[in-house]
Write a protein that holds these residues in place. Structure first.
Motif, mmCIF file in Angstrom:
data_model
loop_
_atom_site.group_PDB
_atom_site.id
_atom_site.type_symbol
_atom_site.label_atom_id
_atom_site.label_comp_id
_atom_site.label_asym_id
_atom_site.label_seq_id
_atom_site.Cartn_x
_atom_site.Cartn_y
_atom_site.Cartn_z
ATOM 1 N N SER A 1 0.854 -1.186 0.000
ATOM 2 C CA SER A 1 0.000 0.000 0.000
ATOM 3 C C SER A 1 0.889 1.233 0.000
ATOM 4 C CB SER A 1 -0.926 0.005 1.222
ATOM 5 O OG SER A 1 -0.170 0.100 2.426
ATOM 6 N N TRP A 2 0.271 2.397 -0.174
ATOM 7 C CA TRP A 2 0.988 3.656 -0.004
ATOM 8 C C TRP A 2 0.099 4.661 0.698
ATOM 9 C CZ3 TRP A 2 -1.084 2.742 -4.969
ATOM 10 C CH2 TRP A 2 -1.881 3.759 -5.504
ATOM 11 N N GLN A 3 0.718 5.642 1.331
ATOM 12 C CA GLN A 3 -0.003 6.685 2.047
ATOM 13 C C GLN A 3 -0.256 7.842 1.090
ATOM 14 O OE1 GLN A 3 -1.176 6.252 5.086
ATOM 15 N NE2 GLN A 3 -2.244 8.223 5.059
ATOM 16 N N GLU A 4 -1.531 8.170 0.870
ATOM 17 C CA GLU A 4 -1.929 9.183 -0.108
ATOM 18 C C GLU A 4 -2.587 10.371 0.587
ATOM 19 O OE1 GLU A 4 -2.457 11.240 -3.395
ATOM 20 O OE2 GLU A 4 -1.615 9.215 -3.572
ATOM 21 N N THR A 5 -2.174 11.582 0.184
ATOM 22 C CA THR A 5 -2.743 12.802 0.761
ATOM 23 C C THR A 5 -3.293 13.735 -0.311
ATOM 24 O OG1 THR A 5 -0.642 14.031 0.685
ATOM 25 C CG2 THR A 5 -1.066 12.697 2.650
ATOM 26 N N PRO B 1 -4.432 5.162 3.457
ATOM 27 C CA PRO B 1 -3.705 4.013 2.910
ATOM 28 C C PRO B 1 -4.402 3.513 1.642
ATOM 29 C CG PRO B 1 -4.144 3.744 5.266
ATOM 30 C CD PRO B 1 -4.970 4.900 4.805
ATOM 31 N N ILE B 2 -3.649 3.405 0.559
ATOM 32 C CA ILE B 2 -4.193 2.949 -0.720
ATOM 33 C C ILE B 2 -3.589 1.589 -1.055
ATOM 34 C CG2 ILE B 2 -4.438 3.461 -3.176
ATOM 35 C CD1 ILE B 2 -5.846 5.470 -1.333
ATOM 36 N N ALA B 3 -4.444 0.614 -1.339
ATOM 37 C CA ALA B 3 -3.957 -0.711 -1.709
ATOM 38 C C ALA B 3 -3.237 -0.633 -3.051
ATOM 39 C CB ALA B 3 -5.121 -1.692 -1.782
ATOM 40 N N ALA B 4 -2.037 -1.168 -3.104
ATOM 41 C CA ALA B 4 -1.235 -1.152 -4.326
ATOM 42 C C ALA B 4 -1.401 -2.478 -5.061
ATOM 43 C CB ALA B 4 0.236 -0.920 -3.989
ATOM 44 N N ASP B 5 -1.588 -2.396 -6.375
ATOM 45 C CA ASP B 5 -1.775 -3.593 -7.190
ATOM 46 C C ASP B 5 -0.768 -3.595 -8.342
ATOM 47 O OD1 ASP B 5 -2.711 -5.880 -8.396
ATOM 48 O OD2 ASP B 5 -4.453 -4.911 -9.323
ATOM 49 N N VAL C 1 5.707 9.572 1.335
ATOM 50 C CA VAL C 1 4.282 9.888 1.291
ATOM 51 C C VAL C 1 3.971 10.407 -0.107
ATOM 52 C CG1 VAL C 1 2.471 11.390 2.208
ATOM 53 C CG2 VAL C 1 4.203 10.423 3.750
ATOM 54 N N TYR C 2 2.810 10.050 -0.649
ATOM 55 C CA TYR C 2 2.443 10.455 -2.001
ATOM 56 C C TYR C 2 1.275 11.438 -1.983
ATOM 57 C CZ TYR C 2 5.468 6.778 -3.776
ATOM 58 O OH TYR C 2 6.561 6.008 -4.065
ATOM 59 N N HIS C 3 1.362 12.408 -2.885
ATOM 60 C CA HIS C 3 0.295 13.398 -3.048
ATOM 61 C C HIS C 3 0.091 13.585 -4.551
ATOM 62 C CE1 HIS C 3 -1.957 17.108 -1.744
ATOM 63 N NE2 HIS C 3 -1.754 17.403 -3.025
#
Length: 292
Positions: free
Chosen positions: A174-178, A185-189, A249-251
């Motif tokens: 997953s990654w943390q999205e703002t 938390p966004i599930a990564a595929d 962290v991703y934005h």
């Protein structure tokens, strides 16, 4: 490889293969403003790994446009073309893990294979961007056959064996999205992208591999970029885990679109920063145009 900082680190990373437009202005300004608000650092990186399309003239234009917008950044500026050995080392490491294979099919051959498959109504699997996934033929070649093809001079790329890579991780990513999409938390595929390219005959490293290495090497803690790269984050998270790199962290921010609703292109001069400057607009005018 990584250089961590006690302060948040943001970066704007354009490619010098054309003139910057309003979409780039939004991304650069957001990175700069968010870094300033967080008491962090703002870096500029030149992603010039594609020697066939990137030019010194376009790089000079990037500096000129960003300076005109009132942005300042740390020196020295990182250029991908100066770190090819770093990307090669990462590719070697993944290869030694048994996760990389040479891929010999051209785009035309893939297109023909997909067309034949879909001729009777079946649907070939596609990645989140809509491109067909690479066929599995090359993944299953023997080592002898691979060496023979390479020795024959046949051009090839190197691809990540996605199924083997996911076996090594063996847990959800997953990654943390703002950003402007779904937050938290966004599930990564990463499997949705199939066997992604890591290196090509005309470019020693792919975008996926080089950007992941660069962000870690520069200690980037916050990646601010357009929503068009939202789904690709899954691949970057996988590479971070495989190579033991830190997770930023991703934005992902909204995109600036043209009148037809399409994402802006560097070929559209009317939305270029230089063109708008030549028309007499001021930096504050561009801020308003991009909604800042």
């Amino acid at each position: 490889m990584s250089t961590r900082s006690d302060r948040p680190v943001f970066r704007f990373a354009p490619s010098p293969n054309g003139l910057l437009h309003l979409g780039h202005a939004l991304s650069a300004l957001l990175n700069h403003d968010m870094a300033k608000a967080a008491g962090g650092r703002f870096l500029l990186r030149i992603e010039d790994i594609d020697a066939n399309r990137c030019t010194p003239e376009f790089e000079a234009a990037i500096f000129r446009d960003l300076g005109w917008l009132g942005l300042s950044w740390e020196s020295p500026v990182r250029r991908q073309s100066e770190h090819l050995d770093t990307y090669a080392a990462a590719l070697t490491r993944l290869t030694e893990m048994g996760l990389v294979y040479p891929a010999f099919m051209t785009r035309g051959e893939v297109k023909a294979r997909v067309a034949t498959f879909e001729a009777d109504g079946r649907a070939w699997p596609r990645d989140p961007d809509g491109s067909p996934l690479y066929p599995k033929d090359d993944r299953h070649r023997s080592e002898t056959e691979r060496h023979d093809l390479i020795d024959s001079g046949l051009r090839h790329a190197y691809r990540l064996n996605m199924s083997e890579a996911l076996k090594i991780i063996d847990r959800p990513l997953s990654w943390q999205e703002t950003g402007d999409g779904k937050k938290g938390p966004i599930a990564a595929d990463p499997a949705a992208w199939g066997d992604v390219i890591l290196s090509r005959s005309d470019a020693p490293s792919s975008y996926h591999l080089s950007v992941t290495i660069d962000d870690a090497a520069q200690g980037v803690t916050h990646i601010v970029r357009g929503l068009d790269l939202y789904s690709a984050t899954a691949v970057h998270r996988l590479l971070q885990e495989l190579l033991g790199l830190p997770e930023p962290v991703y934005h992902h921010h909204r995109l600036i679109r043209d009148e037809a609703g399409q994402k802006l292109s560097k070929s559209e001069g009317s939305t270029g920063i230089a063109s708008l400057r030549d028309q007499g607009l001021l930096p504050d005018d561009l801020r308003r145009l991009v909604g800042l």
